[in-house]
Design a protein around this motif. Structure first.
Motif, mmCIF file in Angstrom:
data_model
loop_
_atom_site.group_PDB
_atom_site.id
_atom_site.type_symbol
_atom_site.label_atom_id
_atom_site.label_comp_id
_atom_site.label_asym_id
_atom_site.label_seq_id
_atom_site.Cartn_x
_atom_site.Cartn_y
_atom_site.Cartn_z
ATOM 1 N N LEU A 22 0.826 -1.215 0.000
ATOM 2 C CA LEU A 22 0.000 0.000 0.000
ATOM 3 C C LEU A 22 0.854 1.257 0.000
ATOM 4 O O LEU A 22 0.357 2.349 -0.241
ATOM 5 C CB LEU A 22 -0.916 0.004 1.223
ATOM 6 N N ASP A 23 2.143 1.107 0.312
ATOM 7 C CA ASP A 23 3.108 2.204 0.242
ATOM 8 C C ASP A 23 2.756 3.342 1.195
ATOM 9 O O ASP A 23 2.925 4.521 0.871
ATOM 10 C CB ASP A 23 3.200 2.732 -1.202
ATOM 11 N N ALA A 24 2.264 2.981 2.387
ATOM 12 C CA ALA A 24 1.894 3.996 3.376
ATOM 13 C C ALA A 24 3.093 4.391 4.225
ATOM 14 O O ALA A 24 3.993 3.585 4.473
ATOM 15 C CB ALA A 24 0.774 3.484 4.269
ATOM 16 N N ASP A 25 3.104 5.635 4.673
ATOM 17 C CA ASP A 25 4.176 6.156 5.520
ATOM 18 C C ASP A 25 3.889 5.948 7.001
ATOM 19 O O ASP A 25 4.810 5.760 7.798
ATOM 20 C CB ASP A 25 4.366 7.651 5.250
ATOM 21 N N ILE A 26 2.621 6.007 7.373
ATOM 22 C CA ILE A 26 2.197 5.786 8.751
ATOM 23 C C ILE A 26 1.133 4.706 8.745
ATOM 24 O O ILE A 26 0.128 4.813 8.041
ATOM 25 C CB ILE A 26 1.647 7.074 9.382
ATOM 26 N N MET A 27 1.361 3.635 9.515
ATOM 27 C CA MET A 27 0.437 2.509 9.566
ATOM 28 C C MET A 27 0.007 2.259 11.006
ATOM 29 O O MET A 27 0.851 2.163 11.895
ATOM 30 C CB MET A 27 1.101 1.241 9.015
ATOM 31 N N VAL A 28 -1.291 2.152 11.210
ATOM 32 C CA VAL A 28 -1.846 1.735 12.494
ATOM 33 C C VAL A 28 -2.471 0.368 12.255
ATOM 34 O O VAL A 28 -3.406 0.238 11.458
ATOM 35 C CB VAL A 28 -2.879 2.744 13.015
ATOM 36 N N VAL A 29 -1.927 -0.650 12.940
ATOM 37 C CA VAL A 29 -2.325 -2.034 12.677
ATOM 38 C C VAL A 29 -2.839 -2.669 13.966
ATOM 39 O O VAL A 29 -2.116 -2.723 14.965
ATOM 40 C CB VAL A 29 -1.141 -2.851 12.113
ATOM 41 N N GLN A 30 -4.074 -3.153 13.919
ATOM 42 C CA GLN A 30 -4.664 -3.811 15.074
ATOM 43 C C GLN A 30 -4.487 -5.335 14.958
ATOM 44 O O GLN A 30 -4.426 -5.890 13.868
ATOM 45 C CB GLN A 30 -6.162 -3.479 15.187
ATOM 46 N N GLU A 31 -4.435 -5.988 16.113
ATOM 47 C CA GLU A 31 -4.339 -7.446 16.244
ATOM 48 C C GLU A 31 -3.013 -7.993 15.707
ATOM 49 O O GLU A 31 -2.974 -9.096 15.161
ATOM 50 C CB GLU A 31 -5.536 -8.144 15.589
ATOM 51 N N CYS A 32 -1.944 -7.258 15.871
ATOM 52 C CA CYS A 32 -0.621 -7.728 15.462
ATOM 53 C C CYS A 32 0.189 -8.129 16.698
ATOM 54 O O CYS A 32 -0.133 -7.732 17.815
ATOM 55 C CB CYS A 32 0.111 -6.656 14.674
ATOM 56 N N SER A 33 1.243 -8.909 16.488
ATOM 57 C CA SER A 33 2.031 -9.406 17.609
ATOM 58 C C SER A 33 3.165 -8.452 17.971
ATOM 59 O O SER A 33 3.696 -7.736 17.113
ATOM 60 C CB SER A 33 2.618 -10.778 17.279
ATOM 61 N N ARG A 34 3.526 -8.460 19.228
ATOM 62 C CA ARG A 34 4.634 -7.630 19.713
ATOM 63 C C ARG A 34 5.945 -8.030 19.048
ATOM 64 O O ARG A 34 6.733 -7.169 18.639
ATOM 65 C CB ARG A 34 4.744 -7.765 21.228
ATOM 66 N N ALA A 35 6.189 -9.338 18.911
ATOM 67 C CA ALA A 35 7.463 -9.814 18.366
ATOM 68 C C ALA A 35 7.670 -9.349 16.932
ATOM 69 O O ALA A 35 8.781 -8.938 16.561
ATOM 70 C CB ALA A 35 7.523 -11.339 18.446
ATOM 71 N N PHE A 36 6.606 -9.372 16.131
ATOM 72 C CA PHE A 36 6.794 -8.992 14.728
ATOM 73 C C PHE A 36 6.977 -7.495 14.583
ATOM 74 O O PHE A 36 7.769 -7.040 13.748
ATOM 75 C CB PHE A 36 5.619 -9.472 13.878
ATOM 76 N N ILE A 37 6.268 -6.700 15.373
ATOM 77 C CA ILE A 37 6.469 -5.247 15.318
ATOM 78 C C ILE A 37 7.884 -4.908 15.768
ATOM 79 O O ILE A 37 8.548 -4.032 15.191
ATOM 80 C CB ILE A 37 5.421 -4.523 16.183
ATOM 81 N N LYS A 38 8.393 -5.605 16.771
ATOM 82 C CA LYS A 38 9.771 -5.403 17.213
ATOM 83 C C LYS A 38 10.746 -5.757 16.089
ATOM 84 O O LYS A 38 11.762 -5.075 15.894
ATOM 85 C CB LYS A 38 10.052 -6.260 18.444
ATOM 86 N N GLN A 39 10.441 -6.792 15.338
ATOM 87 C CA GLN A 39 11.290 -7.189 14.211
ATOM 88 C C GLN A 39 11.320 -6.108 13.141
ATOM 89 O O GLN A 39 12.378 -5.771 12.606
ATOM 90 C CB GLN A 39 10.779 -8.497 13.615
ATOM 91 N N ILE A 40 10.163 -5.544 12.822
ATOM 92 C CA ILE A 40 10.106 -4.479 11.815
ATOM 93 C C ILE A 40 10.850 -3.250 12.313
ATOM 94 O O ILE A 40 11.532 -2.562 11.549
ATOM 95 C CB ILE A 40 8.644 -4.127 11.486
ATOM 96 N N ASN A 41 10.731 -2.984 13.611
ATOM 97 C CA ASN A 41 11.413 -1.815 14.188
ATOM 98 C C ASN A 41 12.929 -1.904 13.995
ATOM 99 O O ASN A 41 13.605 -0.888 13.959
ATOM 100 C CB ASN A 41 11.074 -1.701 15.675
ATOM 101 N N GLY A 42 13.450 -3.101 13.871
ATOM 102 C CA GLY A 42 14.876 -3.265 13.627
ATOM 103 C C GLY A 42 15.264 -3.145 12.172
ATOM 104 O O GLY A 42 16.456 -3.189 11.845
ATOM 105 N N SER A 43 14.271 -2.985 11.289
ATOM 106 C CA SER A 43 14.553 -2.858 9.863
ATOM 107 C C SER A 43 14.956 -1.427 9.524
ATOM 108 O O SER A 43 14.482 -0.471 10.143
ATOM 109 C CB SER A 43 13.320 -3.241 9.040
#
Length: 232
Positions: A22-43
């Protein structure tokens, strides 16, 4: 700048490429896991924050460079927050995942009213966004007495904020032509319950709003993404 809200219905690690498309700059995502968001944060190029109690199902905010999360604060009610997003402009973001509450008054749209109580205490920033899964619509006003969906829309309006979808489409609240939820993944039971409320300054820069189509998204979630395009 593009922003999106999407309830991914879990398993974001298997669906994130579709979301990123979707090529969005700001994403608000519900029902996602903490571990995967932490993984993306390291990207490279991403700053992310996850909020919640269940590590497998919470609220994630993902921001892509040149935008970045400068401040983040979890708020009460649960699964709401206040973020300061820096970059080409300074944005105040309130992500939302309105869920079931312990009592009827604190369920779904009741949580949005509690968030509005917080927002109303201080002047709204010029570039302010409330973005997320409200789990509400004006068609259910009768179920919530005073603190219903239409009352929340009125409170947003008094703050100088309007729904991006309704501003762009011209649809009235409760008469939306584009559903964001296929209840129990049924194509025949559909509702519009995901929203982006924008301050007047951002509404003047609104270029478009797209709601994901059933044929594209039902296979991965019971919710459609709501994508907002701003000339920012």
């Amino acid at each position: 700048m593009k922003l999106v809200t999407w309830n991914c219905a879990g398993g974001l690690q298997k669906k994130h490429e579709k979301l990123l498309a979707l090529d969005a700059d700001i994403m608000v995502v519900q029902e996602c896991s903490r571990a995967f968001i932490k993984q993306i944060n390291g990207s490279e190029g991403w700053s992310c924050v996850w909020m919640g109690e269940n590590p497998y199902k919470g609220l994630g905010v993902l921001v892509r460079a040149p935008w970045t999360i400068r401040q983040s604060q979890a708020l009460k009610p649960r699964w709401t927050g206040r973020f300061v997003i820096g970059g080409p402009a300074c944005i105040e973001l309130f992500p939302v995942w309105a869920c079931k509450g312990d009592v009827h008054a604190a369920r779904y749209i009741g949580q949005v009213h509690h968030l509005l109580d917080i927002i109303e205490r201080v002047p709204v920033a010029p570039d302010a966004i409330v973005l997320g899964d409200f789990n509400s619509n004006s068609i259910w006003d009768g179920d919530h007495r005073l603190n219903n969906h239409s009352a929340a829309v009125d409170r947003f309006r008094k703050l100088g904020m309007e729904s991006a979808y309704h501003t762009f489409s011209g649809d009235r609240q409760g008469e939306e032509r584009h559903p964001t939820l296929w209840f129990r993944k049924s194509k025949d039971t559909v509702f519009h319950i995901d929203y982006a409320f924008l301050s007047r300054a951002l509404l003047s820069k609104l270029r478009g709003v797209v709601v994901g189509r059933c044929t594209d998204w039902l296979s991965v979630s019971d919710h459609a993404p709501v994508l907002v395009d701003l000339d920012l």
